[in-house]
Design an enzyme around this catalytic site. Structure first.
Site, PDB file in Angstrom:
ATOM      1  N   GLY A  13     -52.050  -3.705 -26.863  1.00 50.42           N
ATOM      2  CA  GLY A  13     -51.664  -5.269 -26.854  1.00 50.42           C
ATOM      3  C   GLY A  13     -51.550  -5.670 -25.457  1.00 50.42           C
ATOM      4  N   GLY A  14     -51.385  -6.874 -25.180  1.00 47.10           N
ATOM      5  CA  GLY A  14     -51.283  -7.351 -24.128  1.00 47.10           C
ATOM      6  C   GLY A  14     -49.701  -7.106 -23.389  1.00 47.10           C
ATOM      7  N   SER A  17     -46.243  -7.609 -25.444  1.00 41.48           N
ATOM      8  CA  SER A  17     -46.640  -8.051 -26.606  1.00 41.48           C
ATOM      9  C   SER A  17     -45.723  -7.520 -27.893  1.00 41.48           C
ATOM     10  CB  SER A  17     -48.087  -7.534 -27.189  1.00 41.48           C
ATOM     11  OG  SER A  17     -48.343  -6.284 -26.780  1.00 41.48           O
ATOM     12  N   GLY A  18     -45.041  -6.425 -27.629  1.00 42.09           N
ATOM     13  CA  GLY A  18     -44.042  -5.748 -28.513  1.00 42.09           C
ATOM     14  C   GLY A  18     -44.740  -4.444 -28.684  1.00 42.09           C
ATOM     15  N   ALA A  38     -43.350   9.467 -21.203  1.00 39.66           N
ATOM     16  CA  ALA A  38     -43.330   8.431 -20.305  1.00 39.66           C
ATOM     17  C   ALA A  38     -44.132   8.751 -19.166  1.00 39.66           C
ATOM     18  CB  ALA A  38     -42.218   8.125 -19.783  1.00 39.66           C
ATOM     19  N   HIS A  54     -36.047   0.566 -20.722  1.00 40.48           N
ATOM     20  CA  HIS A  54     -36.826   1.311 -21.999  1.00 40.48           C
ATOM     21  C   HIS A  54     -35.863   2.298 -22.312  1.00 40.48           C
ATOM     22  CE1 HIS A  54     -41.213   0.532 -22.611  1.00 40.48           C
ATOM     23  NE2 HIS A  54     -40.920  -0.525 -21.903  1.00 40.48           N
ATOM     24  N   ASP A  87     -45.968   6.409 -23.781  1.00 38.96           N
ATOM     25  CA  ASP A  87     -45.996   4.962 -23.441  1.00 38.96           C
ATOM     26  C   ASP A  87     -45.930   5.021 -21.885  1.00 38.96           C
ATOM     27  OD1 ASP A  87     -45.848   2.458 -23.180  1.00 38.96           O
ATOM     28  OD2 ASP A  87     -43.548   2.325 -23.969  1.00 38.96           O
TER      29      ASP A  87
END
Length: 172
Positions: A13-14, A17-18, A38, A54, A87
């Site tokens: 996603g951008g 965007s979640g 991470a 985060h 992520d």
């Protein structure tokens, strides 16, 4: 056609965007403990704040592993049954490019690590190929490398989700 990795989910996603929240929810639906790998590096105060944000929203049960470059090794080092969230792929790719690493070799090592893991694995990446063609060679290289990485992983993932405005769209 490549073989499917049944336990692999790719969330794209951008910006904002979640993606991360959705990926975290997918992992948190499974029994803890969970591993959060991470890839971000905190080069300035703003990035340190983002990283802290985060971390603060994660509930108990998460173990964080920092892997700005050695992502395949970090995945391979996790306990066999522990769900893993990575992520994000595009930050990792940025780190590789800036460190002048072989991105094709790193992509191959990542795919091999994903194939060897038996636990659920969710990878998050920024979709950067929907905008204009960047004006400089480094940005174009990054966009192209991200596209290659996402295509290679999507071809093997059992599930691909594209996030738009906080809403998950099942692509595969």
């Amino acid at each position: 056609m490549q073989s499917e990795i049944s336990h692999l989910t790719l969330v794209l996603g951008g910006a904002r965007s979640g993606k991360s929240r959705h990926a975290e929810a997918l992992i948190e639906a499974l029994p803890s403990p969970w591993t959060y790998i991470a890839t971000a590096q905190a080069y300035d105060d703003e990035m340190r704040e983002r990283i802290a944000e985060h971390r603060a929203r994660r509930r108990a049960g998460w173990e964080t592993v920092d892997a700005p470059l050695a992502l395949a090794e970090a995945i391979a080092a996790q306990p066999a049954s522990r769900p893993i969230l990575v992520d994000c792929l595009t930050l990792w790719l940025t780190n590789l490019i800036l460190a002048e690493r072989d991105t094709a070799a790193a992509r191959g090592a990542l795919i091999a690590a994903c194939e060897r893991v038996s636990a659920p694995l969710v990878l998050v990446g920024n979709e950067v190929g929907l905008g204009i063609v960047p004006e400089n060679a480094l940005a174009r290289r990054f966009r192209d490398e991200a596209g290659r990485l996402h295509q290679a992983l999507a071809a093997r993932a059992a599930r691909v989700v594209f996030m738009v405005a906080g809403l998950p769209m099942q692509v595969k």
